[in-house]
Design a protein around this motif. Structure first.
Motif, mmCIF file in Angstrom:
data_model
loop_
_atom_site.group_PDB
_atom_site.id
_atom_site.type_symbol
_atom_site.label_atom_id
_atom_site.label_comp_id
_atom_site.label_asym_id
_atom_site.label_seq_id
_atom_site.Cartn_x
_atom_site.Cartn_y
_atom_site.Cartn_z
ATOM 1 N N GLU A 167 0.829 -1.202 0.000
ATOM 2 C CA GLU A 167 0.000 0.000 0.000
ATOM 3 C C GLU A 167 0.868 1.257 0.000
ATOM 4 O OE1 GLU A 167 -2.521 3.247 0.993
ATOM 5 O OE2 GLU A 167 -2.867 1.386 -0.107
ATOM 6 N N TYR A 168 1.951 1.236 0.767
ATOM 7 C CA TYR A 168 2.808 2.405 0.874
ATOM 8 C C TYR A 168 3.544 2.686 -0.433
ATOM 9 C CZ TYR A 168 6.174 5.734 2.596
ATOM 10 O OH TYR A 168 6.924 6.863 2.753
ATOM 11 N N VAL A 169 3.951 1.633 -1.137
ATOM 12 C CA VAL A 169 4.640 1.807 -2.418
ATOM 13 C C VAL A 169 3.748 2.583 -3.388
ATOM 14 C CG1 VAL A 169 5.436 0.579 -4.473
ATOM 15 C CG2 VAL A 169 6.176 -0.170 -2.215
ATOM 16 N N GLY A 170 2.480 2.212 -3.452
ATOM 17 C CA GLY A 170 1.563 2.942 -4.321
ATOM 18 C C GLY A 170 1.341 4.361 -3.848
ATOM 19 N N ASP A 171 1.291 4.536 -2.528
ATOM 20 C CA ASP A 171 1.000 5.852 -1.960
ATOM 21 C C ASP A 171 2.096 6.859 -2.278
ATOM 22 O OD1 ASP A 171 -0.681 7.553 -0.276
ATOM 23 O OD2 ASP A 171 0.968 7.452 1.153
ATOM 24 N N ILE A 172 3.358 6.448 -2.178
ATOM 25 C CA ILE A 172 4.453 7.394 -2.411
ATOM 26 C C ILE A 172 4.796 7.530 -3.890
ATOM 27 C CG2 ILE A 172 5.481 7.026 -0.134
ATOM 28 C CD1 ILE A 172 7.556 5.234 -1.461
ATOM 29 N N SER A 173 4.116 6.789 -4.755
ATOM 30 C CA SER A 173 4.389 6.877 -6.190
ATOM 31 C C SER A 173 3.343 7.694 -6.931
ATOM 32 C CB SER A 173 4.446 5.469 -6.812
ATOM 33 O OG SER A 173 5.429 4.681 -6.196
ATOM 34 N N GLU A 174 2.284 8.104 -6.242
ATOM 35 C CA GLU A 174 1.166 8.732 -6.942
ATOM 36 C C GLU A 174 1.413 10.200 -7.286
ATOM 37 O OE1 GLU A 174 -1.682 9.897 -3.152
ATOM 38 O OE2 GLU A 174 -1.838 7.899 -4.010
ATOM 39 N N ASN A 175 2.368 10.846 -6.617
ATOM 40 C CA ASN A 175 2.666 12.253 -6.893
ATOM 41 C C ASN A 175 4.133 12.367 -7.314
ATOM 42 O OD1 ASN A 175 0.053 13.188 -5.983
ATOM 43 N ND2 ASN A 175 0.776 12.831 -3.899
ATOM 44 N N PRO A 176 4.420 12.360 -8.626
ATOM 45 C CA PRO A 176 5.814 12.281 -9.091
ATOM 46 C C PRO A 176 6.593 13.589 -9.024
ATOM 47 C CG PRO A 176 4.320 12.294 -10.952
ATOM 48 C CD PRO A 176 3.463 12.237 -9.731
ATOM 49 N N PHE A 177 5.997 14.659 -8.467
ATOM 50 C CA PHE A 177 6.703 15.934 -8.379
ATOM 51 C C PHE A 177 6.763 16.453 -6.944
ATOM 52 C CE2 PHE A 177 4.816 16.199 -12.780
ATOM 53 C CZ PHE A 177 5.998 15.909 -13.434
ATOM 54 N N GLU A 178 6.865 15.556 -5.990
ATOM 55 C CA GLU A 178 6.931 15.948 -4.584
ATOM 56 C C GLU A 178 8.355 16.261 -4.124
ATOM 57 O OE1 GLU A 178 3.592 14.000 -1.846
ATOM 58 O OE2 GLU A 178 4.931 12.524 -2.713
ATOM 59 N N GLY A 179 9.344 15.787 -4.853
ATOM 60 C CA GLY A 179 10.723 15.954 -4.423
ATOM 61 C C GLY A 179 11.195 14.818 -3.546
ATOM 62 N N LEU A 180 10.537 13.654 -3.629
ATOM 63 C CA LEU A 180 10.925 12.501 -2.834
ATOM 64 C C LEU A 180 11.818 11.577 -3.643
ATOM 65 C CD1 LEU A 180 7.524 11.728 -1.062
ATOM 66 C CD2 LEU A 180 9.299 13.344 -0.439
ATOM 67 N N LEU A 181 12.307 10.514 -2.996
ATOM 68 C CA LEU A 181 13.305 9.673 -3.653
ATOM 69 C C LEU A 181 12.745 8.866 -4.810
ATOM 70 C CD1 LEU A 181 14.209 6.579 -1.464
ATOM 71 C CD2 LEU A 181 12.102 7.846 -1.192
ATOM 72 N N ASN A 182 11.430 8.727 -4.946
ATOM 73 C CA ASN A 182 10.852 7.977 -6.054
ATOM 74 C C ASN A 182 10.349 8.873 -7.177
ATOM 75 O OD1 ASN A 182 10.923 5.141 -5.036
ATOM 76 N ND2 ASN A 182 9.715 6.033 -3.400
ATOM 77 N N ASP A 183 10.557 10.183 -7.078
ATOM 78 C CA ASP A 183 9.975 11.118 -8.030
ATOM 79 C C ASP A 183 10.768 11.218 -9.333
ATOM 80 O OD1 ASP A 183 8.149 11.552 -6.093
ATOM 81 O OD2 ASP A 183 8.605 13.665 -5.760
ATOM 82 N N THR A 184 10.146 11.852 -10.312
ATOM 83 C CA THR A 184 10.832 12.150 -11.565
ATOM 84 C C THR A 184 11.988 13.114 -11.283
ATOM 85 O OG1 THR A 184 8.768 11.900 -12.800
ATOM 86 C CG2 THR A 184 10.553 13.102 -13.874
ATOM 87 N N PRO A 185 13.198 12.785 -11.703
ATOM 88 C CA PRO A 185 14.373 13.613 -11.355
ATOM 89 C C PRO A 185 14.462 14.870 -12.212
ATOM 90 C CG PRO A 185 15.065 11.766 -12.686
ATOM 91 C CD PRO A 185 13.579 11.584 -12.469
ATOM 92 N N ILE A 186 13.595 15.838 -11.952
ATOM 93 C CA ILE A 186 13.523 17.042 -12.780
ATOM 94 C C ILE A 186 14.843 17.810 -12.777
ATOM 95 C CG2 ILE A 186 12.385 19.274 -13.024
ATOM 96 C CD1 ILE A 186 9.861 18.090 -11.993
ATOM 97 N N SER A 187 15.442 17.969 -11.603
ATOM 98 C CA SER A 187 16.681 18.749 -11.512
ATOM 99 C C SER A 187 17.784 18.139 -12.369
ATOM 100 C CB SER A 187 17.140 18.839 -10.058
ATOM 101 O OG SER A 187 16.208 19.536 -9.273
ATOM 102 N N THR A 188 17.897 16.817 -12.333
ATOM 103 C CA THR A 188 18.919 16.137 -13.133
ATOM 104 C C THR A 188 18.642 16.292 -14.623
ATOM 105 O OG1 THR A 188 19.241 14.521 -11.359
ATOM 106 C CG2 THR A 188 20.042 13.919 -13.541
ATOM 107 N N ILE A 189 17.377 16.155 -15.007
ATOM 108 C CA ILE A 189 17.002 16.289 -16.420
ATOM 109 C C ILE A 189 17.303 17.701 -16.912
ATOM 110 C CG2 ILE A 189 15.054 16.294 -18.023
ATOM 111 C CD1 ILE A 189 13.797 14.074 -16.278
#
Length: 333
Positions: free
Chosen positions: A282-304
């Motif tokens: 349940e937690y894996v899905g919960d922390i993956s639903e918002n890809p622009f939060e700045g968490l470790l599973n997010d889309t790496p915008i700064s790197t891109i």
């Protein structure tokens, strides 16, 4: 985006200890009321509990699939931004120098102004993606990750100011959506080049089409950021998990009672394992639903953005290139 091969045991522990404590509590409570309070009726049949568990697994699986889709769509959007950025910059450099009346010095100046403005747009869009929303996570781990990342990053406002002239910076300073305004400045600049004869009609249309595509990708990124994962799915999933975990130890009781009294306490570790699997899923899905939060599973915008910035500045022949961003504690931001 976490880039190590496996999640660190420290990360797993940090997000799991509450789950483990809850499962130990429910397992201990089941044994206490059955054995020491002599409430034998709490040992419920396993079949209804297993049905609840099956339904919960299907529901959580559906939520995880949708959460991953949001994450993957965000990565595709920023992949398209990377491609369009390179195409736009290459087209600008090619089109503004192919006119027979163009001056190489003035063309280089126009190229630099447009491409630098595009880099400013990237940082403006990143800034809007970094804004907090009501439905994003506010736990201590999330805040710690954000603070750690901010310590190694230059603020977006500083980067925008570095790539925009003062007049343009002042014109967008108080705008609600700076990224939109910067693309509008690009469009007006290209219009002026067309009027000056530096671009022909085809080149003008081609560059405006690329700006339109950048607007499309910006809109997609904003849609993901500003549209929460449906709260009914998130709430129902958490509720189902809570019901299942509360019933689980009482459904396991008859199985361990049949093994004998001395094996009854094995219920606690087995209850913990099964509960942990469901709660972590349940937690894996919960922390993956918002890809622009700045968490470790997010889309790496700064790197891109940094990679795009290096590519575009190399096109201009700049030598003061920024360093590529490396992973921070196994994470690309």
């Amino acid at each position: 985006m976490y880039v190590n091969r496996y999640l660190s045991p420290v990360i797993v522990y940090y997000y799991s200890w509450r789950m483990v404590l809850f499962s130990i509590f429910t397992g201990s409570t089941a044994i206490l009321v059955y054995e020491y309070l002599d409430w034998k009726w709490v040992a419920i049949p396993w079949l209804p509990v297993s049905l609840v568990g099956t339904a919960t697994a299907f529901f959580v699986g559906f939520k995880n699939n949708q959460s991953y889709d949001r994450s993957w769509e965000a990565r595709k959007v920023w992949g398209a931004i990377t491609n369009h950025s390179r195409s736009f910059s290459a087209a600008v450099r090619s089109f503004t120098t192919c006119s027979p009346d163009s001056d190489s010095v003035s063309s280089a100046k126009e190229n630099r102004a447009i491409i630098y403005r595009h880099i400013a747009w990237l940082y403006a869009l990143k800034n809007s993606m970094a804004q907090r929303t009501n439905w994003e996570h506010k736990d201590r781990a999330s805040e710690r990750q954000r603070k750690a990342f901010r310590r190694v990053q230059v603020p977006c406002d500083v980067e925008i100011a570095k790539y925009l002239p003062e007049a343009e910076l002042a014109s967008i300073k108080d705008k609600k959506n700076q990224a939109t305004q910067i693309l509008d400045l690009q469009s007006q600049h290209i219009r002026d080049l067309r009027r000056a004869g530096s671009l022909d009609a085809y080149q003008h249309v081609a560059l405006q089409d690329l700006i339109s595509k950048l607007y499309d990708e910006q809109g997609k990124s904003e849609r993901i950021k500003n549209t929460p994962f449906p709260r009914q799915y998130a709430t129902t999933s958490t509720l189902f998990i809570f019901i299942f975990m509360s019933l689980l130890p009482f459904g396991l009781l008859p199985q361990f009672v049949d093994l004998g009294e001395k094996y009854m306490f094995l219920l606690i570790p087995f209850n913990m394992i099964v509960s942990w699997v469901f709660m972590f899923m349940e937690y894996v899905g919960d922390i993956s639903e918002n890809p622009f939060e700045g968490l470790l599973n997010d889309t790496p915008i700064s790197t891109i953005i940094r990679n795009i910035e290096i590519d575009l500045k190399e096109m201009l022949g700049d030598t003061d290139l920024p360093q590529k961003l490396s992973s921070y504690s196994g994470t690309l931001f």
